[in-house]
Write a protein that holds these residues in place. Structure first.
Motif, PDB file in Angstrom:
ATOM      1  N   GLU A 183      -3.177   8.858   5.251  1.00  0.00           N
ATOM      2  CA  GLU A 183      -2.645   7.668   5.448  1.00  0.00           C
ATOM      3  C   GLU A 183      -1.663   7.289   4.608  1.00  0.00           C
ATOM      4  N   VAL A 184      -1.815   7.508   3.126  1.00  0.00           N
ATOM      5  CA  VAL A 184      -0.738   6.757   2.410  1.00  0.00           C
ATOM      6  C   VAL A 184       0.674   7.512   2.750  1.00  0.00           C
ATOM      7  N   GLU A 185       0.696   8.807   3.286  1.00  0.00           N
ATOM      8  CA  GLU A 185       2.050   9.263   3.468  1.00  0.00           C
ATOM      9  C   GLU A 185       2.413   8.846   4.827  1.00  0.00           C
ATOM     10  N   VAL A 186       1.549   8.438   5.704  1.00  0.00           N
ATOM     11  CA  VAL A 186       2.097   7.616   7.075  1.00  0.00           C
ATOM     12  C   VAL A 186       2.660   6.208   6.604  1.00  0.00           C
ATOM     13  N   ASN A 187       1.773   5.456   5.724  1.00  0.00           N
ATOM     14  CA  ASN A 187       2.325   4.255   5.372  1.00  0.00           C
ATOM     15  C   ASN A 187       3.537   4.304   4.491  1.00  0.00           C
ATOM     16  N   ALA A 188       3.794   5.152   3.638  1.00  0.00           N
ATOM     17  CA  ALA A 188       4.928   5.278   2.539  1.00  0.00           C
ATOM     18  C   ALA A 188       6.149   5.486   3.620  1.00  0.00           C
ATOM     19  N   LYS A 189       6.092   6.732   4.516  1.00  0.00           N
ATOM     20  CA  LYS A 189       7.378   7.052   5.445  1.00  0.00           C
ATOM     21  C   LYS A 189       7.544   5.730   6.337  1.00  0.00           C
ATOM     22  N   LEU A 190       6.629   4.959   6.741  1.00  0.00           N
ATOM     23  CA  LEU A 190       6.817   3.681   7.572  1.00  0.00           C
ATOM     24  C   LEU A 190       7.630   3.040   6.950  1.00  0.00           C
ATOM     25  N   ASN A 191       7.035   2.721   5.352  1.00  0.00           N
ATOM     26  CA  ASN A 191       7.763   1.505   4.570  1.00  0.00           C
ATOM     27  C   ASN A 191       9.343   2.171   4.422  1.00  0.00           C
ATOM     28  N   ASP A 192       9.426   3.402   4.128  1.00  0.00           N
ATOM     29  CA  ASP A 192      10.959   4.003   4.077  1.00  0.00           C
ATOM     30  C   ASP A 192      11.825   3.504   5.134  1.00  0.00           C
ATOM     31  N   ILE A 193      11.316   3.746   6.473  1.00  0.00           N
ATOM     32  CA  ILE A 193      12.152   3.715   7.584  1.00  0.00           C
ATOM     33  C   ILE A 193      12.498   2.077   7.946  1.00  0.00           C
ATOM     34  N   VAL A 194      11.314   1.285   7.890  1.00  0.00           N
ATOM     35  CA  VAL A 194      11.364  -0.194   8.464  1.00  0.00           C
ATOM     36  C   VAL A 194      12.509  -0.803   7.089  1.00  0.00           C
ATOM     37  N   SER A 195      12.137  -0.489   5.934  1.00  0.00           N
ATOM     38  CA  SER A 195      12.900  -0.996   4.767  1.00  0.00           C
ATOM     39  C   SER A 195      14.496  -0.820   4.818  1.00  0.00           C
TER      40      SER A 195
END
Ligand code: NAD
Length: 423
Positions: free
Chosen positions: A371-383
Motif C-alpha cells: 500500500e505504501v508503494e501505491v500511495n507514493a506512486k499516486l502522490n507522484d502522479i497527482v502532484s
C-alpha cells in the motif's frame, strides 16, 4: 427537516456543458477547430435493455448505457453509475471528462462511462446482482482489458465490480483480472483503491494550500456527499487537523460550527446507511450547506450543485471538486470573478482512476504492490499534474479548470494527430 431529493440533479444538459468547456479550451489554447469537432463527439454510445427477475416474482426492465468518448491514448476507462436520474447525455459528459482526466494524469487510457437507470437503494442485493450480471452480458463485447475497463461510480461498489469480473470471466472461460478495477482485495483489487479518489483530492488540497502559504490544520471544511469520495476526504482532512463543520448525504445535511465528529459520523453511516439521526449537529438543507462560510468546500456528490443561481453566494475560498461536474460553466465565471480557487474535477478526483490504472497493471502482471508503494506512486502522479496545471494557470493567467482541461485536450489532440484519422 431533512432534504430528500425528489427531482433530477440535472438542470442543464451535462453533455452540452462539457462541450462548452471544450470549446473554451479550444479557443484559449488555439487548438485546430477540426480536432475540437472530433473531440466534441463520443466514439460510441450503446443503449441496452436489462430485464431482471425481481424478488416479488415480477420482471423489471432497466435501461443501461456504455459510452466510449475517446481511445486515442489507450483503452477507454470509466465508472458505472446506478442512479434513477442517469441519462445518456450525463454518461456522455462523464465519459468526456474521463478522457481529459486520464490525459492530465498522463496514464495510457481514453475515457468511457456507463450507467443504469435504477434506484439501487430500493433494490435487494439479489436484484442488484442479477441486474449487474445481465448488464455485463449485454455489454460483454464492448468491455475488456485492452478495450474498455469499467470501475465503480455513484451507486456501485466493490461487489458490483466482483459480479462484472465474474460474469465476464465465466463467459471467457478463465479469470480476466484486467476487465474491471475497484475489485475487492480478495479477487485482485489494489490496496489503497477504496480511498484513492479522496487521497488524490487530499494531495491536491495540500499542494494548493502550500502554494497559498497556508496550512490545512485549523481550516474550516464543508463536504457534500458522504459516499466513497466524500466520507474518506472528510476523514483525511479531519486527520490533517481541519475542522469539518458540515457533511451531507442524499437524505440529510448536518452542520456544527465547532466541528463534526467525523470518525463517529463514519461509523454511524456504516451502521445505518444514512447520516439522518446523527447527534450533535443541526440539520440544514443541501442547498444551505454549499453556501456555508468555510475555507474549503468539497462537493462530492453529483453534478450541477453550484450554478449561476447560487455561485455569487458561495463563501468558500477553495472549492475541491470531489464530484464530477459539480460547478457549471456559468457558475465558473462568477467564481472566477470572486477569486475562488477551484481545484477542478479532472485534477481533484483523479486519484481513483490513477489507482485503477495501478490495479489494471498489477492484474495484468499478476504481481501486487504494497500500500505504501501505491500511495507514493499516486502522490507522484497527482502532484506532478497539479504542478503542471498550476504552472500553466499562473503563466497564462488562466483559471485552474481551463489550465487543466487545456493540458489534457492538447495531449489527446496530439495523440489524434499522431495516429491520424482512420482510414
Ligand atoms: P457514492 O455513491 O459512494 O456516494 C455518493 C454520495 O452522495 C452518497 O453519500 C449520497 O447519499 C450523496 N448524494 C447523492 N445525491 C445527493 C444530493 N443531492 N445531495 C447531497 N448528497 C447527495 O458515490 P462516489 O463514488 O462517492 O461518487 C461521488 C462523486 O465522485 C460522483 O460525482 C462521482 O462521479 C465522483 N467520482 C467518484 C470516484 C470513485 O472512485 N468512486 C472517482 C472520481 C470521481
Amino acid at each position: 427537516m431533512s432534504a430528500a431529493v425528489t427531482t433530477s440533479h440535472l438542470r442543464e444538459n451535462p453533455f452540452e456543458l462539457a462541450r462548452e468547456q471544450l470549446r473554451r479550451v479550444g479557443t484559449t489554447f488555439e487548438i485546430d477547430p477540426n480536432l475540437i469537432a472530433v473531440l466534441g463527439e463520443c466514439k460510441k454510445a450503446i443503449e441496452v435493455s436489462i430485464p431482471v427477475s425481481m424478488d416479488d416474482g415480477s420482471t423489471s426492465v432497466f435501461k443501461g448505457y456504455r459510452v466510449t468518448h475517446n481511445i486515442a491514448r489507450g483503452p477507454s476507462k470509466g465508472g458505472i453509475r446506478y442512479h434513477p436520474d442517469v441519462t445518456v447525455d450525463e454518461v456522455k459528459a462523464l465519459a468526456m471528462w474521463m478522457t481529459w482526466k486520464c490525459a492530465l494524469m498522463g496514464i495510457p487510457f481514453g475515457g468511457a462511462k456507463g450507467g443504469v437507470v435504477c434506484d439501487p437503494k430500493k433494490m435487494s442485493r439479489g436484484e442488484l446482482e442479477r441486474m449487474t450480471r445481465r448488464f455485463t452480458s449485454e455489454i460483454i463485447n464492448e468491455i475488456g482489458p485492452e478495450k474498455d475497463i469499467p470501475a465503480p461510480d455513484v451507486g456501485t461498489d466493490g461487489s458490483t465490480m466482483a459480479w462484472i469480473f465474474d460474469t465476464f470471466s465465466m463467459n471467457k472461460g478463465h479469470s480476466v483480472l484486467g476487465v474491471v478495477t475497484g475489485k475487492p482485495l480478495t479477487i485482485g483489487g489494489s490496496l489503497g483503491r477504496v480511498e484513492a479518489t479522496s487521497r488524490g483530492s487530499l494531495f491536491c488540497i495540500r499542494d494548493a494550500v502550500a502554494k497559498l502559504d497556508k496550512r490545512i490544520a485549523g481550516m474550516k471544511v464543508v463536504v457534500q456527499g458522504f459516499g466513497n469520495v466524500g466520507s474518506y476526504l472528510a476523514q483525511f482532512l479531519h486527520q490533517e487537523g481541519a475542522t469539518v463543520t458540515a457533511i451531507s448525504d442524499s437524505t440529510t445535511a448536518l452542520h456544527n460550527p465547532k466541528g463534526i465528529d467525523i470518525p463517529a459520523a463514519f461509523a454511524y453511516k456504516a451502521e445505518n446507511r444514512t447520516l439522518a439521526g446523527l447527534k450533535d449537529a443541526e440539520t440544514i438543507t443541501n442547498e444551505e450547506l454549499v453556501l456555508l462560510d468555510c475555507d474549503i468546500l468539497a462537493p462530492c456528490a453529483l453534478e450541477q450543485v453550484i450554478t449561476e443561481e447560487n455561485a455569487d453566494q458561495v463563501k468558500a475560498a477553495i472549492i475541491c471538486e470531489g464530484a464530477n461536474g459539480p460547478v457549471t460553466p456559468a457558475a465558473d465565471a462568477v467564481l472566477e470573478d470572486k477569486g475562488v480557487l477551484i481545484l477542478p474535477d479532472v485534477l481533484a478526483n483523479a486519484g481513483g482512476v490513477v489507482v485503477s490504472y495501478f490495479e489494471w497493471v498489477q492484474g495484468l502482471q499478476e504481481y501486487f504492490w504494497k500500500e505504501v508503494e501505491v500511495n507514493a506512486k499516486l502522490n507522484d502522479i497527482v502532484s506532478r499534474a497539479f504542478d503542471e496545471t498550476w504552472e500553466t494557470a499562473q503563466s497564462r493567467k488562466l483559471p485552474m479548470r481551463v489550465a487543466a482541461y487545456g493540458l489534457a485536450v492538447k495531449r489527446v489532440a496530439e495523440a489524434t494527430v499522431t495516429r491520424g484519422i482512420y482510414p
